[in-house]
Design a protein around this motif. Structure first.
Motif, short mmCIF file in Angstrom:
data_model
loop_
_atom_site.label_atom_id
_atom_site.label_comp_id
_atom_site.label_asym_id
_atom_site.label_seq_id
_atom_site.Cartn_x
_atom_site.Cartn_y
_atom_site.Cartn_z
N THR A 99 0.80 -1.22 0.00
CA THR A 99 0.00 0.00 0.00
C THR A 99 0.84 1.28 0.00
N GLU A 100 2.14 1.13 -0.01
CA GLU A 100 3.04 2.29 -0.12
C GLU A 100 3.47 2.53 -1.57
N ASN A 101 3.05 1.65 -2.48
CA ASN A 101 3.55 1.67 -3.85
C ASN A 101 2.40 1.58 -4.85
N GLU A 102 1.69 2.67 -5.02
CA GLU A 102 0.59 2.69 -6.00
C GLU A 102 1.17 2.67 -7.40
N ARG A 103 0.63 1.79 -8.24
CA ARG A 103 1.07 1.70 -9.63
C ARG A 103 -0.08 2.06 -10.55
N VAL A 104 0.28 2.53 -11.74
CA VAL A 104 -0.71 2.88 -12.76
C VAL A 104 -0.31 2.19 -14.06
N VAL A 105 -1.26 1.49 -14.67
CA VAL A 105 -1.02 0.82 -15.96
C VAL A 105 -2.22 1.08 -16.86
N THR A 106 -1.98 0.92 -18.15
CA THR A 106 -3.06 0.94 -19.13
C THR A 106 -3.17 -0.46 -19.70
N GLY A 107 -4.38 -0.95 -19.77
CA GLY A 107 -4.56 -2.31 -20.27
C GLY A 107 -5.93 -2.50 -20.88
N LYS A 108 -6.09 -3.65 -21.50
CA LYS A 108 -7.35 -4.02 -22.13
C LYS A 108 -8.08 -5.01 -21.21
N VAL A 109 -9.34 -4.69 -20.90
CA VAL A 109 -10.15 -5.56 -20.05
C VAL A 109 -10.41 -6.87 -20.79
N THR A 110 -10.12 -7.98 -20.14
CA THR A 110 -10.47 -9.28 -20.72
C THR A 110 -11.63 -9.92 -19.97
N ALA A 111 -11.84 -9.50 -18.69
CA ALA A 111 -12.98 -10.01 -17.91
C ALA A 111 -13.26 -9.07 -16.74
N PHE A 112 -14.55 -8.98 -16.37
CA PHE A 112 -14.97 -8.25 -15.18
C PHE A 112 -15.96 -9.15 -14.47
N ASP A 113 -15.52 -9.76 -13.38
CA ASP A 113 -16.36 -10.69 -12.63
C ASP A 113 -17.04 -9.95 -11.48
N TRP A 114 -18.34 -9.77 -11.61
CA TRP A 114 -19.17 -9.05 -10.65
C TRP A 114 -19.72 -10.08 -9.67
#
Length: 135
Positions: free
Chosen positions: A36-51
């Protein structure tokens, strides 16, 4: 006299059980597995969203340091929490390209705790609160 000691044993057993359940629940929800001391940011393509309960999951295809595709699995908040913040099961669709902020796992595996997403139109949806910046 026997009934009284049996009653005390039952009470003690129930109290012990509640303590054990409370501790395991707290450990389950503690973010210790994430850095929690190391926030990362990436750009990616969603392959799944499990609700799903108890946590939503987002699977992204992202480019690693060698520009090869890598799968990133992000744990999100539960659907009830997200629904109150404007998310629906249709907020992310396979093929959507999003920018994601997350806390990585401490063990280095390609997983993390999803914090927020920025969509191509510039809109932002919060998935979890980062105490460092009070999202």
């Amino acid at each position: 006299m026997i009934d009284m000691s049996l009653s005390h044993c039952i009470r003690a057993f129930l109290c012990f059980g509640l303590l054990v359940i409370g501790q395991s629940s707290q450990a389950h929800h503690a973010p210790y597995i994430y850095d929690t001391e190391n926030e990362r940011v990436v750009t990616g393509k969603v392959t799944a969203f499990d609700w799903v309960q108890p946590h939503t999951w987002v699977t992204l295809s992202v480019a690693n340091a060698n520009d090869a595709s890598e799968t990133l699995l992000l744990e999100g908040m539960n659907p009830l929490f997200l629904g109150r913040r404007g998310w629906t099961r249709y907020s992310l669709q396979p093929g959507d390209v999003i920018e994601v902020a997350f806390f990585p796992r401490r063990d280095g595996s390609p997983e993390g705790m999803f914090l927020h997403a920025i969509f191509p139109d510039g809109s932002r949806k919060v998935m979890a609160v980062n105490p460092a910046n009070s999202d």
